[in-house]
Each structure stands twice: as C-alpha cells, then as structure tokens.
Scaffold this active site. Structure first.
Site, short mmCIF file in Angstrom:
data_model
loop_
_atom_site.label_atom_id
_atom_site.label_comp_id
_atom_site.label_asym_id
_atom_site.label_seq_id
_atom_site.Cartn_x
_atom_site.Cartn_y
_atom_site.Cartn_z
N THR B 455 0.85 -1.29 0.15
CA THR B 455 -0.05 -0.13 0.14
C THR B 455 0.86 1.30 0.08
O THR B 455 0.27 2.48 -0.38
CB THR B 455 -0.84 -0.01 1.19
OG1 THR B 455 0.06 0.10 2.31
CG2 THR B 455 -1.71 -1.20 1.25
N ARG B 567 -7.53 13.63 5.17
CA ARG B 567 -6.59 14.00 4.55
C ARG B 567 -5.94 12.84 3.79
O ARG B 567 -5.60 11.94 4.52
CB ARG B 567 -5.56 14.67 5.74
CG ARG B 567 -4.36 15.14 4.90
CD ARG B 567 -3.34 15.61 5.92
NE ARG B 567 -3.29 17.05 6.16
CZ ARG B 567 -2.75 17.51 7.13
NH1 ARG B 567 -2.20 16.91 8.17
NH2 ARG B 567 -2.90 18.97 7.38
N ILE B 568 -5.74 13.10 2.70
CA ILE B 568 -5.20 12.13 1.92
C ILE B 568 -3.53 12.53 2.15
O ILE B 568 -2.99 13.42 1.66
CB ILE B 568 -5.43 12.32 0.41
CG1 ILE B 568 -6.73 12.03 0.28
CG2 ILE B 568 -4.62 11.27 -0.46
CD1 ILE B 568 -7.22 10.77 0.79
N LEU B 569 -2.74 11.22 2.63
CA LEU B 569 -1.38 11.55 2.85
C LEU B 569 -0.44 11.59 1.74
O LEU B 569 0.56 12.20 1.93
CB LEU B 569 -0.96 10.45 4.01
CG LEU B 569 -1.91 10.46 5.16
CD1 LEU B 569 -1.39 9.09 6.05
CD2 LEU B 569 -1.61 11.45 6.02
N ASN B 570 -0.68 10.74 0.96
CA ASN B 570 0.21 10.67 -0.40
C ASN B 570 -0.80 10.56 -1.62
O ASN B 570 -1.29 9.28 -1.74
CB ASN B 570 1.29 9.57 -0.26
CG ASN B 570 2.00 9.34 -1.32
OD1 ASN B 570 1.71 9.72 -2.47
ND2 ASN B 570 3.57 9.01 -1.11
N PRO B 571 -0.93 11.35 -2.44
CA PRO B 571 -1.98 11.10 -3.26
C PRO B 571 -1.56 10.20 -4.65
O PRO B 571 -2.30 9.40 -4.98
CB PRO B 571 -1.82 12.48 -4.22
CG PRO B 571 -0.79 13.20 -3.65
CD PRO B 571 -0.32 12.79 -2.40
N THR B 573 0.20 6.98 -3.77
CA THR B 573 -0.06 5.89 -3.39
C THR B 573 -1.84 5.75 -2.86
O THR B 573 -2.47 4.67 -3.25
CB THR B 573 0.66 5.28 -2.00
OG1 THR B 573 0.26 6.44 -0.98
CG2 THR B 573 2.00 5.39 -2.23
N LYS B 640 -8.21 9.33 7.14
CA LYS B 640 -9.22 8.01 7.31
C LYS B 640 -8.45 6.90 6.49
O LYS B 640 -7.76 7.38 5.43
CB LYS B 640 -10.48 8.34 6.85
CG LYS B 640 -11.30 9.46 7.68
CD LYS B 640 -12.54 9.81 7.21
CE LYS B 640 -13.42 10.72 8.01
NZ LYS B 640 -14.58 11.06 7.49
N GLU B 644 -9.99 -0.20 1.82
CA GLU B 644 -11.01 -0.64 1.39
C GLU B 644 -12.24 0.01 0.76
O GLU B 644 -13.20 -0.70 0.03
CB GLU B 644 -11.51 -1.49 2.66
CG GLU B 644 -10.47 -2.66 3.09
CD GLU B 644 -10.51 -3.20 4.44
OE1 GLU B 644 -11.15 -3.97 4.84
OE2 GLU B 644 -9.85 -2.11 5.24
#
Lengths: 324, 682
Positions: B455, B567-571, B573, B640, B644
């Site tokens: 991931t 918040r998207i930590l790494n767009p 991945t 978050k 899945e």
C-alpha cells in the site's frame, strides 16, 4: 509431479515408446503434469527438430496455399502477413486466444492437441471419464456452464478449448503427421473425435504420431473471413462460444461459405448443415438465423449451458452479417 | 504539524527494489540446507483420517500427519491446530505435510501419499431455508448481530412505495499476487520465521503460543498483498515451524495457487433480503436488511454484512440482522471490506430499485435520506461528506441530463448505461508503538513493526515522521516488517496508516520535546479513550457500462470514484489504493465467483485461469478523486483509511449501470452474459 525423463527429439521417429509424449510449447501439457492429470514417463521435446524439416517455418505451397510447420508459434502465425491477408479468420482466432505470453510459447501442433478445460478433467482428485475411463462424468450434474451443447455423450460433455482449431476447421486445413505407420494427412475437421463411449481419446492420432505441419488450401473465400469469440472477460479467457466464418456473396446470394463453431462440442464444430442451408440463399439476417437454427436443431442444453444455443444463433448471424 | 511532506506524491521508497526484483519476499531468503514442505489436503469435505502411508519409493525427510506430528498448544484459532486431530472439516484442509530435500521430491511424494479416510456425509450448500441457520452472538469483529428501532413491519405495510428484494453474492477468493509462504528456522528454542503476512508481531505471538516458546521473530520485509487473508497466522506458518523442528533444518512452504482457494480464507457467499419503505417524496420510512452467510464447522466467522446499513441512511424504522450456517466447507475469513463490500452491494442496488419505482434520480433519493447523525446510535459523525461526493462526482462524471429510463441508449451493438452507488468504510485505529532515534549523522531512524503489504506504508510513515520532526523525508530511515521492532497493529481494516502514523507522530513529537536521542510512544491509552461510533469515510461511485446486444458481454467503459476520506497522506499511493479497490469491485460485479459443486463440497474453478479477476483489457478508463476533507477529531494526521472503500459500492454502481443499459436487474453476482443474454435476444 511425477518423475519423468526429458530428451530433445533427434528425428521424427523419436518418441514412439509407451509412456512417451511430445512436448511443444508446453503451455498446456506442463500444467497438466503439475496437476498430476498428465503423467508421462518421457517428454520428447520437438521444439528443436531440424530446421530442414520445416518444423518452425511458414512456407508457400505451389497451389497458392500455405504450409505451417507444427512448431510455429501462435504469435508468429498470427502476425504473418500472408495469414493476415489470405486467412484473416486464422489470425483473428489466434489473437483471441490466451494471452500474449502464452501465444509466444504455444505452437500450432500443440494448440491443436490442447486438452479440455473441463474443471473435473483438470483435477486428478475427481472422477472423469477422460482421465480415468469408467470413473464417471460429474460435469453433467455439476459445473457445466461452459461445456458442450452438441455431440456430447452420457460419458462426456467436455469442449475443445482451442480458438485456432476452429478457424482451421473452417478453412478446410489438413494436418500432416508422421508416425509408426508412416506419414498421413488428415483434415483438421476429422482430427478430433466426439466423445461417444471413449472420451479419453481426443483425436484419431495413434501413439507416437507427430503432427509435422498444417496445410491451408488456397481458398478465395478465405480472404473475407472473421473469427468472433464471446467470453467472460475481455482477454485471457476461454470462449463460451465462438464462430469462424468465411463468406462470398454475389448479387445478394451466398455463393460460398465456411462456418465453424468453438466451445460447443468435444471438437471444433464444422456447421455443415448451416452451410448447406446458406448456399444459394439470399444473404441476409433471416437466412443467417435460419441456417444457425438448422444446425442448432440437434443442440442439447444442460441445466446451466442452454444459453449457448441463443448465443451461437446470435453470434453466427452477426459474423455472417459482418462479412456480407 | 507541518505538512511539507504529508500530502506530497512521494514515490514508493522501495519502488526501485521491487521493479528490479531485488526486494525479497518471504520465500526468497536463501537458507543453508533448506528443506521443502508440500501440504497434502483432504480430498473429501467431511470424514476421519485413519492413516497416511507414503510410497517407499519417494525420497522424503518426513511425512507428518496427526498420527505422528508434534503436539502444539491451542493458539486461539482452530485452523492453526494443524495435524492435531483425525477430524476432516472441509475439502482442501491440510491433513498431512510432506517434507523433502527438494521441492520436486516433496510435491511428488505429496501426490502419491495414500490417505485412508472414513468418509462421512457432508453439507455444502447455503440456502435461506436451511433448518440449521442460527443467529450468532455477534458479527465480525464485535458488532451485535441484530439491531432494530421502531416498527419495520408496520412501516413497510403503510409505506407508499416499497422494495422487497433478495441479492446474492458468491464465494470470493483471496488471491494476492504473492501466495502465502513461510520459511521457518529453529536455533535451539528460538524460532525465526520469514513469512508473508499483514501483522508480524501478531504472527510472532501466535507462534510463540502454539509452540510454547518465548523467542519468536517474524520477518515480513515485503509483502505481495493480502486483502485480509494474511492478517493472522495461517496454517503454512505453523506447518513450516513444526516441520523445521522435526527435520532439524529450515523448512520452506509456499502454497500453490490451487490451495489458496481452501486454506487461506475467502469471502463467504451471502443471501441478503432488503426491504425499503418510502413516501412518494422518496423519504425512507423503513429499512430492513437480513443477511445470511456461512461458516465452517471448525470456526465461527460471521461476516458483518448488514452493519454498514446501520449508519448509511436515515429512517425511523430500522432492522438489521445476520444469520449463519455451519457447513462442511472451508472457513470464511476477511477479504477486502468484509461486510461492507457485499452488504453495500445489496443496499445500493436496492436503493436504485427504489429510485426506479419512485421515478426519482438515484442521487436525489440518496440526498433526501442523508442523516444528520448516526441513525442508530445518534452519535454525530466526526465528518461526513457523502452528499458532496455524490454532487461533485455527478458533476465530474457528467450525470446531468441523464435519461433515467433503462434501455434507451444504443451505439452499434452496444447498450449503454450509467449507474451510481454510495460507499462507506469505518475509520479505525488500533494501539501501536513506535520508536524514533536520532543518530550521530543527524538522520532519524523510525522503527515500528508494521507490514507494508503493497500500500505504500513505508513511504507514508516516512512522510509522517519527516513532518513531525520538521525535517526532510530523505533524512528518515524507516524500519518496519519485523516483530522485533516496537509492536504495531495489523495492516487491516484500512487502519494501518492511522494507527502507525499516530504512534510515529507521538514518538517524533516526544523526541523533539525531550531533546533526547530516543523516544518511544504507545497509543494504547489514547485510542482506548476514543469514541468508536460516528467515524467513517464516505464516497460515491459512478460507472458507465456497455452490454453487447449480440452476446450479453459486459464491459465497463468508465468508472469514477469520488471519496471523502480525511486528509490524503500521499496522493500517488492513495490513488493506487482507490483504483485497486475499484478494479476489485469490478471483479466482484462481473467476474469473480467460486463455482460450488455441492457433490464434492468444493469450488471447482480453483486457479486463476478459471477463477476470473479483471484482466488489463477489462480496465478501460478509471478515475479516483477526493474531496479536501479536514477532520481533526480522528487522529493527529486527520487521515481516514482508504484501503477498502474503493471496493465498497463500486460493484453496485456497475450492476445499476447494467440495469440502466439493458433494463435487466441481475440480483446474483457476478453479472455474466448467460444471465443477460436470454432477455436480450430479439
């Protein structure tokens, strides 16, 4: 996997002893060996048979046809300009089969001899009249969604999985073999058997008989030909039904037609009843459907594969309309 | 927290190793004198194993079965009590292990071994009227099996418009690229295991318990996927450790693909009845979701199929329940979004059927039933931007002006349709511990026993640490994938980044605050104080499909997933995760099915040539995007889970689009040409 002897064939007469089998691309045989379904004592690798035998070459024949060495790879055959121009149905059938990686390995001879994908046959722990004669056919009451609607017997409802062979049958191709009884030529349409009481025998070949080449006759109608395959995903899936056809229409009337079906029987199915109906008939959807219906009159659906009857009807009409 | 690194599209740190083949997976660690194990599985679904006789012609080091295998302790999972009993509970269950000096010898001997079995009658078919159906105490992981509010029956009979439908999903099978594999080595009473799993410290604890030893080290450097099937120790790990002890050599076991279909855990088949009642304005008055699934005789696994229905839409009268059946079949386990994936398929298709009956746009119907707090618990959501996902997604997908009537759009041979469905997945975090050390060269070493199952966890933890330490990502060395590192939670439940990132953030902040060279941070207390309700990610899926009028073949022309997942930590991945989930959803909608033969008690299509997952050619135009959601309540990163949610809802969007294209409602997955063609024939 059972222990076996491996050797490279030294000539056409090699590989005659009991328990020996020929190895082509190995894309089917080796899998079956890993599963314990095929248990040969000796693998005779024919991939490096001397080039002078033409085993790996595609060559022109004097009558305008082609000779395809049995060792020619599916990807090379599909890409050959002569095949693409004169026999597009063969090229499109090859490209509809398997995956790019498998086509790079699979051979013409081996593809003809690939075995059914019936899930009971593929599992050595289950009964199957094809791998253990007399053990029964659990597919008839079990999983048969992709099995035969034509020519099946009480003892077997398996289908032949090749796409290429369907095109070859439509093209009146002939296999040349070399075996203990010498050389012979067999129309591809007669190479594979219907299961009858002896489903363990896929073909009419004798033990030790090697396919050396396949001849495509010169066939004007073949220039207007096509293969269409229906399947459960867009690539790398066996056909649930397929149609190979070549058609010549003059003045709105069918003057020549070749029609073969895949994934409906124990062998590539030459639809001769449909062809007879079509010759001289007006070229149009009504004739095409009527011809398919005539051929399908003998079809017998099981609990989960009866959908194939409607599928073959639709597919046949579509391919013929496409070629009209 | 500064955010120079978080949110940046950092490339995977181990990417070059993976693409050059240098990254070692569990079975790829060279060992001196290694022996090979091959698992012998039961050919019958129910019986007693009397004896195992090896062919004397085979060269083997050991043939282990319950008659001679070492005794091991009960380790909490009956599936791990391998070779401990004569009882056969399913076809494909490990009943013996052959160990030999080469893989070929082991495999050969496994094929010739003679099993003497007393065969007993079996039952393999899940059906809704089975007399042995029961209601479990709770469903995975610890939800009540049944909930209810108001009076559903009365509300349904009074409702102006209603839907009463049954949806079915087949058994689905975990097939990560890297099969389950283990190498085990004993040095005295100390066990070292290279194992492909999602939870090195959990596997180590289980093995320590099973073998009653203290020193167990599990190394899990790179993992080729898991989907939940590698969340706990599997029989291959126990068998390898057992065999290594018997033959006094390291033993390697890599499961062949065929054995994955019975040994590693699959998604249960489900039968789901959904009833919806609504006013003619499209306001839901009642929701009833009754889910039926199966488990094995060995172990109760109750999939939480109806749980997401509890918080998705508002309605005063509500009922959800689960029923379970024990069969002589393999034990179902976790598979990417257990519960949510099949449950939301049924709910979101039923919503589409309700919209059709109401003559209402399916997006509008969903918006009208948006709750302002969790409908059952009344807990406020920490953040919920479902409606925004629907609206933004609709705009981007080009939903406006859609003719809602089915079977209206045809291009050549293709019937074309579009569909929408909602998505949700719980936002969870588990206790974890991280350690950070400042080294003399000014670099930081961050250690946590997490597993990167593909991931990008290694990369994301680097970003989190860099920001927490206000330094550059290149100054961070991450150590993960080893049970000797500080204990981390499982890479599952879409909770990895949140759980581990929280611990890493804590350790880094403590290091800065203390001015020392090392800090350790344990999140257990913080997480135990958290409210568990009201925390979810949301999304909306849009699909355009075309259905061949000649053959019934379905192709997905376009898919769009619009997510609100913190918040998207790494767009980079993250996109990959979303898309992977959506493709798996496509597989669930159109391809995947364990085909059961009840006579054998087995799924007969147990390889990847016959069990179809989407091939490249099936994936045409796929987009995943997200809203800029801020949620400060959930964890220090505001993130978050996203692993899945991509598979939740996407199958329903496709199936709804198939209906829109053809007018045919297929209520049992997968949607294949044989289910469509009879109604398409002209």
């Amino acid at each position: 996997m059972k222990t076996f002897e491996y050797r490279a064939a030294t000539g056409l007469a090699d590989g005659l002893e009991p328990g020996a089998v020929f190895l082509g691309g190995g894309t089917n045989l080796v899998d079956l060996m890993k599963l314990g379904v095929a248990t040969p004592d000796v693998l005779v690798d024919v991939n490096r048979l001397a080039p002078e035998l033409g085993f790996g070459a595609i060559s022109d024949r004097p009558d305008g046809g082609l000779r395809i060495g049995a060792g020619v790879r599916n990807s090379d055959l599909a890409a050959d300009p002569r095949v693409r121009e004169r026999y597009p149905v063969l090229s499109s059938a090859l490209l509809a089969g398997a995956s790019g990686q498998l086509r790079n390995m699979a051979t013409t001879g081996g593809n003809l001899l690939q075995r059914t994908r019936c899930r009971y046959f593929m599992d050595a722990s289950k009964p199957c009249n094809k791998h253990t004669p007399g053990s029964g056919c659990p597919a008839r009451d079990g999983d048969h969604r992709n099995l035969a609607i034509l020519g099946a017997s009480e003892s077997c409802v398996a289908t032949h999985p090749s796409d290429m062979a369907v095109a070859l049958v439509a093209l009146d191709a002939v296999v040349n073999t070399s075996g203990p009884a010498g050389e012979r030529s067999i129309p591809v349409a007669d190479l594979h058997r219907l299961p009858g009481e002896q489903p363990d025998r896929d073909t009419v070949l004798d033990h030790g008989e090697l396919i050396t080449s396949v001849d495509l006759p010169a066939l004007d109608v073949a220039a207007n030909s096509f293969y269409r395959k229906a399947r459960d995903r867009a690539s790398y899936a066996f056909a649930v039904g397929s149609v190979a056809a070549a058609l010549r229409v003059e003045d709105g009337v069918v003057r020549d037609v070749r029609l073969a079906w895949g994934a409906v029987a124990h062998k590539p199915w030459r639809a001769r009843i449909a062809e007879d109906r079509l010759l001289g008939a007006p070229a149009g959807r009504a004739s095409f459907l009527a011809a398919a219906d005539a051929e399908l009159a003998r079809a017998e659906g099981l609990r989960d594969n009866a959908y194939k009857i409607g599928l073959m009807r639709n597919l046949t009409a579509w391919v013929l309309e496409h070629l009209s | 927290m500064t955010t120079a690194n978080i949110g940046a599209p950092l490339a995977r740190r181990e990417g070059p190793l993976k693409v050059t083949g240098a990254a070692a997976y569990a079975a790829e660690y060279p060992q001196d004198d290694v022996a090979y194990g091959w698992v012998v599985t039961s050919p019958v679904p129910h019986g007693r194993l009397r004896s195992v006789i090896a062919d004397p012609a085979d060269t083997v080091l050991a043939v282990l079965w319950h008659g001679n295998a070492p005794r091991i302790a009960e380790a909490g999972d009956p599936e791990l009590a391998v070779l401990q009993s004569d009882r056969i509970s399913y076809r494909g269950q490990p009943v013996a292990l052959v160990v030999a000096g080469t893989l070929e010898e082991a495999r050969r001997a496994a094929q010739t071994v003679q099993l003497d079995i007393e065969v007993l009658p079996h039952d393999a078919v899940l059906r809704p009227d089975h007399p042995d159906l029961y209601t479990p105490q709770q469903v995975n992981p610890a939800f009540p099996a049944t909930t209810s509010a108001g009076d559903v029956e009365a509300a349904l009979s009074d409702s102006e418009v209603s839907v009463d439908v049954v949806y079915e999903t087949p058994a689905l099978h975990n097939n990560p690229m890297e099969p389950h594999a283990t190498i085990a080595r004993w040095d005295g009473d100390s066990l070292t295991v290279h194992d492909s799993n999602q939870h090195p410290s959990g596997i180590a604890a289980t093995l320590a318990e099973a073998f009653s030893v203290e020193r167990v080290r599990v190394i899990t450097e790179h993992v080729g996927g898991g989907f939940g099937s590698k969340g706990t120790a599997r029989p291959n790990a126990v068998l390898a450790a057992m065999a290594a002890r018997v033959v006094e050599r390291p033993v390697k076991i890599a499961l062949p693909r065929q054995q994955m279909f019975s040994i590693v855990g699959h998604r249960t088949p489900t039968i789901q009845r959904i009833r919806l009642g609504a006013t003619t304005d499209g306001v839901l008055t009642a929701i009833d979701h009754q889910a039926t699934s199966q488990t094995s005789r060995l172990l109760e696994f109750a999939e939480q199929t109806a749980v997401s229905t509890r918080h998705m839409y508002a309605a005063p009268n509500r009922h959800t329940t689960h029923r379970l059946l024990r069969l002589d079949m393999p034990t179902p386990r976790w598979m990417r979004a257990p519960g949510e994936a099949p449950g939301m398929f049924a709910l979101e298709c039923a919503m589409d059927e309700l919209a059709e009956k109401l003559g209402m746009d399916p997006i509008e119907l969903r918006i009208r039933n948006e709750p302002d707090a969790e409908p059952e618990s009344g807990t406020p959501f920490t953040s919920r931007h479902y409606v925004d996902c629907l609206r933004r997604g609709a705009q981007r997908f080009g939903w406006e002006g859609r003719d809602p009537r089915p079977r209206r759009r045809r291009e050549g041979d293709w019937w074309i349709g579009t569909g929408v469905a909602g998505a949700t997945y719980p936002t969870m975090a588990q206790p974890s511990t991280a350690r950070v050390r400042k080294r003399d060269d000014g670099r930081f070493e961050v250690s946590i026993g997490a597993a990167d199952i593909g991931t990008g966890a290694r990369t994301i933890l680097t970003q989190i640490a860099a920001d927490a330490l206000s330094t550059d990502a290149s100054a961070i060395d991450i150590r993960i994938g080893d049970s000797s590192l500080p204990k981390a939670s499982v890479a599952g439940g879409s909770s990895g980044s949140a759980s581990w990132g929280w611990a890493v953030t804590g350790a880094c902040r403590e290091l800065l605050a203390s001015g020392g060279d090392e800090a350790v941070f344990d999140t257990t207390d913080l997480i135990q104080q958290q409210e568990t309700d009201g925390r979810h990610a949301f999304g909306a899926h849009f699909a355009e499909v075309r259905v061949d009028a000649v053959t019934g073949e379905v192709r997905v022309s376009r898919m769009l997933g619009m997510f609100a997942a913190g918040r998207i930590l790494n767009p980079r991945t993250a996109r990959s995760q979303f898309l992977g989930g959506m493709i798996m959803g496509m597989g669930m909608a159109l391809h995947e099915e364990g085909v059961l033969d009840p006579a054998f008690g087995e799924w007969v299509n147990h390889d990847l040539a016959e069990y179809h997952i989407p091939a490249h050619a099936d994936v045409e135009h796929l987009e995943a995007d997200w809203l800029d959601e801020h949620d400060d309540q959930i964890n220090p990163m505001g993130s978050k889970g996203i692993g899945e949610i991509g598979i939740v809802g996407s199958p329903a969007a496709i199936v709804n689009a198939v209906w829109h294209a053809t007018g045919i409602r297929v209520r049992d997955l997968p949607v294949r040409l044989d289910k469509l063609l009879p109604d398409l024939l002209e």
